[in-house]
Structures are given as structure tokens and as C-alpha cells.
Design a protein around this motif. Sequence first.
Motif, PDB file in Angstrom:
ATOM      1  N   GLN A 174       0.850  -1.185   0.000  1.00 63.78           N
ATOM      2  CA  GLN A 174       0.000   0.000   0.000  1.00 63.78           C
ATOM      3  C   GLN A 174       0.891   1.242   0.000  1.00 63.78           C
ATOM      4  OE1 GLN A 174      -3.280   0.123  -0.131  1.00 63.78           O
ATOM      5  NE2 GLN A 174      -3.658  -2.089  -0.014  1.00 63.78           N
ATOM      6  N   GLU A 175       0.436   2.275  -0.663  1.00 61.86           N
ATOM      7  CA  GLU A 175       1.221   3.495  -0.792  1.00 61.86           C
ATOM      8  C   GLU A 175       1.595   4.057   0.577  1.00 61.86           C
ATOM      9  OE1 GLU A 175       3.424   6.328  -2.592  1.00 61.86           O
ATOM     10  OE2 GLU A 175       2.425   4.641  -3.555  1.00 61.86           O
ATOM     11  N   TYR A 176       0.625   4.043   1.510  1.00 64.27           N
ATOM     12  CA  TYR A 176       0.914   4.617   2.829  1.00 64.27           C
ATOM     13  C   TYR A 176       1.976   3.809   3.561  1.00 64.27           C
ATOM     14  CZ  TYR A 176      -1.665   1.024   5.363  1.00 64.27           C
ATOM     15  OH  TYR A 176      -2.068  -0.155   5.905  1.00 64.27           O
ATOM     16  N   ARG A 177       2.082   2.502   3.251  1.00 60.15           N
ATOM     17  CA  ARG A 177       3.076   1.684   3.928  1.00 60.15           C
ATOM     18  C   ARG A 177       4.477   2.067   3.468  1.00 60.15           C
ATOM     19  NH1 ARG A 177       0.655  -1.738   6.705  1.00 60.15           N
ATOM     20  NH2 ARG A 177       2.316  -3.227   7.057  1.00 60.15           N
ATOM     21  N   LEU A 178       4.603   2.405   2.203  1.00 57.17           N
ATOM     22  CA  LEU A 178       5.885   2.895   1.704  1.00 57.17           C
ATOM     23  C   LEU A 178       6.220   4.226   2.364  1.00 57.17           C
ATOM     24  CD1 LEU A 178       5.498   2.062  -2.085  1.00 57.17           C
ATOM     25  CD2 LEU A 178       6.821   0.811  -0.385  1.00 57.17           C
ATOM     26  N   GLN A 179       5.211   5.050   2.514  1.00 56.49           N
ATOM     27  CA  GLN A 179       5.426   6.352   3.153  1.00 56.49           C
ATOM     28  C   GLN A 179       5.828   6.169   4.614  1.00 56.49           C
ATOM     29  OE1 GLN A 179       1.773   8.470   2.531  1.00 56.49           O
ATOM     30  NE2 GLN A 179       2.119   8.750   0.324  1.00 56.49           N
ATOM     31  N   ALA A 180       5.220   5.170   5.269  1.00 59.60           N
ATOM     32  CA  ALA A 180       5.544   4.922   6.673  1.00 59.60           C
ATOM     33  C   ALA A 180       7.013   4.571   6.851  1.00 59.60           C
ATOM     34  CB  ALA A 180       4.661   3.791   7.230  1.00 59.60           C
ATOM     35  N   ARG A 181       7.596   3.949   5.838  1.00 55.53           N
ATOM     36  CA  ARG A 181       8.996   3.566   5.925  1.00 55.53           C
ATOM     37  C   ARG A 181       9.880   4.527   5.136  1.00 55.53           C
ATOM     38  NH1 ARG A 181       9.562  -2.212   7.936  1.00 55.53           N
ATOM     39  NH2 ARG A 181      11.624  -1.350   8.231  1.00 55.53           N
ATOM     40  N   ASN A 182       9.253   5.562   4.586  1.00 51.74           N
ATOM     41  CA  ASN A 182      10.009   6.552   3.804  1.00 51.74           C
ATOM     42  C   ASN A 182      10.760   5.872   2.656  1.00 51.74           C
ATOM     43  OD1 ASN A 182      10.838   9.137   3.115  1.00 51.74           O
ATOM     44  ND2 ASN A 182      12.653   9.049   4.429  1.00 51.74           N
ATOM     45  N   LEU A 183      10.057   4.985   1.933  1.00 51.59           N
ATOM     46  CA  LEU A 183      10.658   4.198   0.871  1.00 51.59           C
ATOM     47  C   LEU A 183       9.848   4.331  -0.418  1.00 51.59           C
ATOM     48  CD1 LEU A 183      11.291   0.889   2.868  1.00 51.59           C
ATOM     49  CD2 LEU A 183      13.047   2.518   2.156  1.00 51.59           C
ATOM     50  N   LYS A 184      10.524   4.064  -1.512  1.00 53.21           N
ATOM     51  CA  LYS A 184       9.843   3.925  -2.789  1.00 53.21           C
ATOM     52  C   LYS A 184       9.778   2.438  -3.118  1.00 53.21           C
ATOM     53  CE  LYS A 184      11.414   8.408  -4.519  1.00 53.21           C
ATOM     54  NZ  LYS A 184      12.180   9.117  -5.572  1.00 53.21           N
ATOM     55  N   LEU A 185       8.929   2.088  -4.102  1.00 57.32           N
ATOM     56  CA  LEU A 185       8.721   0.685  -4.419  1.00 57.32           C
ATOM     57  C   LEU A 185      10.024  -0.026  -4.759  1.00 57.32           C
ATOM     58  CD1 LEU A 185       6.695  -1.589  -4.788  1.00 57.32           C
ATOM     59  CD2 LEU A 185       6.406  -0.884  -7.155  1.00 57.32           C
ATOM     60  N   GLU A 186      10.896   0.631  -5.515  1.00 54.92           N
ATOM     61  CA  GLU A 186      12.144  -0.009  -5.920  1.00 54.92           C
ATOM     62  C   GLU A 186      13.133  -0.142  -4.768  1.00 54.92           C
ATOM     63  OE1 GLU A 186      12.357   4.382  -7.112  1.00 54.92           O
ATOM     64  OE2 GLU A 186      10.904   2.734  -7.198  1.00 54.92           O
ATOM     65  N   GLN A 187      12.821   0.460  -3.607  1.00 52.13           N
ATOM     66  CA  GLN A 187      13.710   0.376  -2.446  1.00 52.13           C
ATOM     67  C   GLN A 187      13.230  -0.648  -1.414  1.00 52.13           C
ATOM     68  OE1 GLN A 187      13.312   4.553  -1.380  1.00 52.13           O
ATOM     69  NE2 GLN A 187      15.375   4.975  -2.158  1.00 52.13           N
ATOM     70  N   VAL A 188      12.211  -1.435  -1.783  1.00 54.93           N
ATOM     71  CA  VAL A 188      11.574  -2.341  -0.841  1.00 54.93           C
ATOM     72  C   VAL A 188      11.997  -3.786  -1.089  1.00 54.93           C
ATOM     73  CG1 VAL A 188       9.350  -3.309  -0.135  1.00 54.93           C
ATOM     74  CG2 VAL A 188       9.571  -0.866  -0.495  1.00 54.93           C
ATOM     75  N   ALA A 189      12.175  -4.522  -0.008  1.00 53.69           N
ATOM     76  CA  ALA A 189      12.371  -5.972  -0.072  1.00 53.69           C
ATOM     77  C   ALA A 189      11.238  -6.640   0.695  1.00 53.69           C
ATOM     78  CB  ALA A 189      13.716  -6.367   0.522  1.00 53.69           C
ATOM     79  N   ILE A 190      10.854  -7.824   0.241  1.00 53.56           N
ATOM     80  CA  ILE A 190       9.799  -8.589   0.895  1.00 53.56           C
ATOM     81  C   ILE A 190      10.364  -9.934   1.335  1.00 53.56           C
ATOM     82  CG2 ILE A 190       7.800 -10.037   0.349  1.00 53.56           C
ATOM     83  CD1 ILE A 190       6.823  -7.478   1.148  1.00 53.56           C
ATOM     84  N   CYS A 191      10.131 -10.299   2.586  1.00 50.16           N
ATOM     85  CA  CYS A 191      10.538 -11.612   3.096  1.00 50.16           C
ATOM     86  C   CYS A 191       9.281 -12.417   3.431  1.00 50.16           C
ATOM     87  CB  CYS A 191      11.415 -11.466   4.332  1.00 50.16           C
ATOM     88  SG  CYS A 191      13.063 -10.805   3.971  1.00 50.16           S
ATOM     89  N   LYS A 192       9.153 -13.593   2.818  1.00 51.69           N
ATOM     90  CA  LYS A 192       7.972 -14.443   2.985  1.00 51.69           C
ATOM     91  C   LYS A 192       8.364 -15.717   3.735  1.00 51.69           C
ATOM     92  CE  LYS A 192       6.496 -13.069  -1.667  1.00 51.69           C
ATOM     93  NZ  LYS A 192       6.063 -13.562  -3.000  1.00 51.69           N
ATOM     94  N   ALA A 193       7.438 -16.230   4.554  1.00 49.39           N
ATOM     95  CA  ALA A 193       7.696 -17.487   5.265  1.00 49.39           C
ATOM     96  C   ALA A 193       6.374 -18.169   5.591  1.00 49.39           C
ATOM     97  CB  ALA A 193       8.488 -17.237   6.538  1.00 49.39           C
TER      98      ALA A 193
END
Length: 572
Positions: free
Chosen positions: A312-331
Amino acid sequence: MMIKGKRGDITFILEVLISIVVGVAIVVFIYLSIIPKINELAYGKVDCDNSVEWDKIQTALENADAGKEKQEFFFYNGGKDSCKLASFSPRQLQFSVFAKNINVEKPTLCLCQMQGSVCQAHKCKTLNNFERVENDIGAQVSTTQYNPYMFLEFVNNGNRLTIKQIGKQLKYTAWRYNPKSSENQDPQGFLNKLELQYAEQTPIKSIAVSPVVLNQQVVPEEYATLPKMQDFPQIIEIKLMKQKLFSEETETLSPSVVKTAEIELLLPKASVQSLPEELRKNMQVYYFRSGNWLSAKADCTINHSLNEIFVQEYRLQARNLKLEQVAICKASLNGFAEKIALSAEEITEEGQFNEETPLTSNLQQIQTDDHLQCAEKIKSLNRCKLVPAAADQLAKIKEVLNKDEKVIVVSAARSVQDQIQLFQNEFEGKTFAPVCGPREVMQGKPLRQVGEANEIYQTRLKLWVDQTLPKVQSKIQDTNNYQKCPHVAGKAVDIYLTKNGNLDTSEEAKARVRVVMCSIGWVNYAKEFWHFEYLTPQWEKKQPDLDVTQIQGGADKYPSVCSYGGTVQNVV
């Protein structure tokens, strides 16, 4: 006159007896007419298409009250609208079924028509000779989560009546976390996705997410053992919430109701990229249960497309990140806990586990040559090792092998974590070979009965695992319970003769590998022709019995003289 008087007395007595009989009949009539109305007023009118089952239940309860130790019978649990069985005991902690107009000052068992999670009683019986009535994990008896056809087993345990429920449980339903509605509950923007598989009668309404920031000066005891490195561990606490009965308010729900969980954690790409590659490949999601941190392998995606990641856009804002700066860890977690952490098992430069997750210290590489090899799997894990004395003794194998014979070691020194996983696999029925570990937790594990259909056995096994695992998980995960295991001690090998590059499991090869290994001083576990030990307690007990000349001469085709643990078995 006397005779006449006696006749008068007899007549009077007969009249009195007739009056008593008529009076009793009237009382019985009133009882049979009025009591059902009283019950109906107390419980409400309840119809059960499986009400005939109550006769069997009542007989079983009367037998138990009279001291009968054990009884088992088929119970028709009915269809969707049929009545279900539920117990109510004083001071019972966790309920999945709640009582309505039922006196629970003493242990009580009821046949209930369910209104949500509330029991509308059809029939109830109070148990006078027991303090509690419970299922075999000490919880409330409830058949609400079972298919119509099942068995009940009543066991008299002194002051407690245990009712085991044997049958196929209903499919679990899922609850999915909606991050858009929870932005104020997760200020870190750390939790991206959560899907919980839970029992149908356990409605999760929402979750409460809070970040945990560790003060490096004072670290809470439960977090102290987590692997630590730059930017990690990253920790959140998640509380499951359910709606209070007959209320709009919510209350905390135990994480033990969750069977499995799929979780995605959102974090800065730079934090993951900064880790060495071997650490990045070994990221783990940790969850704190029964006083221990359990872990599940995390798949951390650094380079992703819009289709591969949901944020979600607000979640990126919460971390002060853009989409290309995000990593996802799944388990994928087996169960759930309120404390969740993301970190990685630290690995030394040599590729071995560090001191927190050790292989046995002071290990020596097995000396390989054209005749003696180690399987690629244990070579890649750097586990082609034994304690020095055992490694030196194994090297003597080339002195007794024939010119054209070759052997391969498929397992040698083993990490505690590997041993725990192997033991857990046996516990859950994924493997059948006995594994070293806390064997007492296997007590009561169902065995396949002769002629029993596999699906019935699997149902019984799954029910036992689901009910037993929460009670023994901490014991299974306790590393102290595996320190004396031969492989963990670095004093055991699993070894085969090879033929054309493949494992040779012919009868001749099984006998020959025993002759070869026994002749150089190793002892064999009788039920596994491939398993040999050196310097273990079993080895010490067997040594006085060894007759090396007999072994070398091959007089005993299957040399039980150097095997322990029962009769020598020659099957894979």
C-alpha cells in the motif's frame, strides 16, 4: 367379632395401598408431563436429529461414574444442524463452546444445539464422581469441529474423566490481514501480509501490531538469543483479537488456535542487500512459542515486479521508501506466536554454523579416496566430518575393502537443528525410521492397525499430532535432548556400498557392509544396516562381545555379533 374386625382391618389396609398406588401414578404422570416443560423453559425447545446418541453417552457416563476404566464407541455427530457434544467443568480456562442456562458448578456433559459458539442444551448430565471432564489435552470436550462420523473414547483417570475424540476434523478456514485498515496499528509498516489458517469455530476479528525496539543495554531475556547483526533482528508483536461474546468489544485471542500462517514482512532493500550472500540465503522468521524461538525459512525478494509484491502506498510512506527500495521476506509458519522476528543464522568464514547452533566441536574431515567417498549433500554443508578418533578409525576401511569395492558416507556429524528436524518429521509421521531424540513424546502415537485403511490411519495420526504437539513442542525443540545422539556427537556414519555409482541395497551388500565396518571396530544398529557407531555408549557395551576373527572370516553372514538394538534386520 374378632374375625369380622380383622376383615375390616384388611379392607382398610387394601384401601390405603390402592390410594398410595394411585397417588404414585399421579405423581409420575405429573413428573413426565411437567419436567419436560421445565426443561424446555430452562434450556429452550431443542430438537436434535441425532438425539438417540444421548442414550449411548448417558450409559458411558454412568459406567464411568461406576468406575469402568475405558470404553469406546461410534458417535454420530450429525450434520450441520445436528447437536454437538460439549463439556463444562469448574475453573476450566479455555472454552470454544459457551454454556447457556447450564449449571456448571460440577463437571457436566451436554448434547447441544449450537447457536454460534453458545450451547442450547438438549440433554445434560452432571458427573458427581469427577472433578473435571476434559479431552486428552486437558481442554474442553467439543465435537463442533468434527465431521459427522467419529469415535469417542471414555477413559476414567481417577478424579478426571477424559473423552478422546477420534475422527476427521473440519477443514480450516482462513483469515487475511488487511493492511489498509490497520495503518495506525503498524506504524513501522513492517507487516505486509498475514494469512492464518484456523479452526472454523475461532473467528478472528482483527489484529493489533506493535513494533519492538530493543535497548541494547537491557535486552529482554526472550529476545537475547536471537541472531544479531546490523539492522537485525527486526521485531514486531502481533495480538490476535476476537469479538467478545454478546458484545461489540474485542479481546485477545490465544495464538494457539492458529494451525498455519503465511507471513510477508516489508523492509528496506538496503538492509537485506548489506548482508553477506550466505546470510541473505539463510534469513529466518522466528516466532516465540513455549519458551523457545522456532524458525521458518524466509524467502527474501530484492528484485521484484509490481505483480510479485503487494504494498500500500501509505506503507511505503511509513517507511520513507519507494517501491524499488523495498524488499519482501515471505515465510510459512507451523503455528503462530505473538512475538515475531526476522534475522539470519550467522555463518563463519568456513561455512560452519557458529557457537549458537553448533556442530560438535573438534571435528576432523573424513579422509576420502577412490574407495571411500562422502555424498555431495554432506560435502556441500561441510559435514563430511567425525571426531578425530572416529575419522581415523574409518580411514582403516581401505585395508579391508576388496579392490573393486567402493563405499559412500551419506551422513556423518550432524547439527542439532538437523537432528531436531528429523525427529519432528518422525513425530508428524512424515518418516517412519526411528530417530534419536526425546522418545517419551511419542507415547500414545497411533500405529497402523492390520487391515486399517490408510486414510483412517492418517486421520487418527493427524488428530494425535494436533492434540499432542502443543504439549511437547518445547521438549522437541530443546537442544539439550539431542546432545548424546551419535550423529550430533560426531561418532556415527550412515554408509553404503555402491554399485555403478548407485547405493547397493542388495542382501549381499547389506551383509558385506556389516562385515567391513565391524572388522575395523565399529558397531551396527541392528535395525538399520547402514548405521554404524564408534566410541558411543552402545559401542562401549558391545566391544567385549566382538570377535574380530569371526567377522573377518565371514562365518556369520549377518554378523549380529557386532550389532546392538535387537535382531539384525536386512531391509531398507
